[in-house]
Design a protein around this motif. Structure first.
Motif: not given
Ligand code: NDP
Ligand code: MG
Length: 405
Positions: A9-15
């Motif tokens: 999930k953290d890999k998606l760096d932003r919303q």
């Protein structure tokens, strides 16, 4: 490699800010459910509807988008009043959608409106470099060549949401250098699978709207009953995956568990399977290339000991054959069948024509509308207009065939 779900999930760096075009529809509401389960990853930045003001208001209050757009301009003030005190900006008109999809804060556009209406907003979004999660298959049917060329030019990904195309896309992951021998699109067969022409000549709107496996908007449900949906999907697949017509097979699979398959040049076949639930392909497109954890109901082989496959009956369900003809003819012919089909479906839904008359209408349009071999966007727009006017006029002249609607 990521083994820790949190790391993934953290890999998606932003919303990711997502514009949902057609948020009040079947795909749109399911997309919002996916977002509700992953609010740290996705934000609905823009929501749009044709005329369902009350649901759009409820969605705006729940999800706090930056903008909502209602195509029916007469409802703009009603929505503004209901959203007083919120920061949501309320716009109206289809042209506002085409303009707002280019907003710099939008990362992805989910095209989930119905029919030809998806074309111009999708073009604008691609030109602005937005990732496209494509549910609106009609856009690729009408102008597949133009759209795919534009996406290439702007280096834009088109991520399929249609379950069959998502299945193929998932089967192709990691196979970038391997040639596809063919794809096998599965079709449920709809509510009238196995029925005769005689039976179909008396079916009613209510019968056609009862899909055995999927709950969807009215237009695609009728398309599924007439097999036009599969025809549109054949054309959609050609453009999404760069295939020749002879590389696309259709097979009827009434259980809708195998969502589609790819056969590679060594004869190996990969299938993507699961219970029929559009939230999965929507989520896959939103989070691609990641797979997010969810609690959607799981498929269990023991509950489905019989997965069956059969040939489609294209003599009875002529729309599928007409779609293949249109694909082979090329040019603006798929645009003609799309427009003719939209008028035919609304004629059937309104009780003006019977179920089988839909194919008659489409075939007549294919014969009569001006053929353009290498259409431009303007040609697509005028073909759509010409076909609709011609088909409407034909409907006026047809005997009233539908009963008791
Ligand atoms: P629905 O009819 O349920 O919803 C359509 C949405 O688009 C609604 O928000 C509607 O607004 C809006 N809309 C309708 N007409 C227009 C228009 N002319 N201009 C702007 N907005 C419009 O459709 P679905 O969600 O079933 O289908 C959406 C698209 O996704 C279609 O192209 C369909 O083929 C495709 N698709 C759908 C699947 C499904 O499971 N439903 C599966 C695969 C693909 P309002 O509510 O105000 O009328
Ligand atoms: Mg489909």
């Amino acid at each position: 490699m990521f083994h820790n779900p949190q790391l993934r999930k953290d890999k998606l760096d932003r919303q990711k800010n997502i514009a949902i075009l057609g948020s009040t529809g079947s795909i749109g509401t399911q997309a919002l459910e996916v977002i509700r389960g992953n609010e740290e990853l996705f934000r609905p930045f823009l929501l749009t509807a044709q005329s369902n003001a009350d649901l759009l208001i409820a969605q705006a209050l729940q999800f706090d988008p930056a903008y909502v757009i209602i195509c029916d301009k007469s409802k703009q003030q009603y929505i503004k009043d209901a959203l007083t005190g919120t920061k949501v900006q309320v716009l109206s008109g289809i042209e506002a959608i085409t303009e707002m999809v280019t907003h710099p804060e939008i990362n992805m556009v989910l095209t989930a409106m119905v029919g030809f209406s998806g074309l111009e907003p999708t073009i604008a979004a691609i030109q602005a470099g937005k990732e496209i999660a494509l549910a609106n298959k009609e856009t690729l049917v009408v102008a597949g060549e133009l759209i795919t060329a534009l996406a290439k030019k702007h280096n834009v990904k088109i991520l399929p949401v249609d379950s069959e195309h998502s299945a193929i896309f998932q089967c192709l992951a990691g196979e970038e250098d391997n040639a596809i021998e063919k794809i096998i699109l599965t079709a449920s067969g709809g509510p009238f699978r196995g029925k005769t022409l005689e039976f179909l000549s008396t079916v009613l709107r209510e019968d056609a709207l009862k899909h055995p496996n999927w709950v969807m908007g009215a237009k695609i449900t009728i398309d599924s009953a007439s097999l036009m949906n599969k025809g549109l999907e054949v054309i959609e697949a050609k453009w999404l995956f760069g295939l020749k017509t002879e590389q696309i097979d259709v097979i009827v699979h009434p259980q809708s568990i195998v969502h589609s398959m790819v056969q590679f040049q060594d004869g190996s076949i990969k299938a993507q399977m699961g219970l029929p639930d559009m939230k999965l392909p929507i989520q896959y497109a939103f989070a691609y290339p990641q797979r997010l954890k969810n609690n959607f109901k799981r498929f269990d082989f023991v509950s489905y000991p019989n997965l069956t496959f059969e040939k489609p009956d294209i003599k009875t369900f002529r729309n599928l054959a007409l779609a293949f003809d249109a694909l082979n003819k090329g040019g603006n012919m798929p645009c003609i069948i799309n427009a003719a089909n939209e008028i035919a479906v609304s004629g059937f839904l309104n009780g003006h024509i019977g179920f089988l008359a839909m194919s008659d209408l489409i075939e007549t349009c294919m014969q009569k509308i001006t053929f353009v071999n290498e259409p431009s966007l303007d040609d697509y727009l005028s073909t759509d207009k010409e076909t609709r006017a011609f088909a409407q006029n034909l409907i006026q002249k047809m005997p009233l065939k539908a009963l008791h609607i």
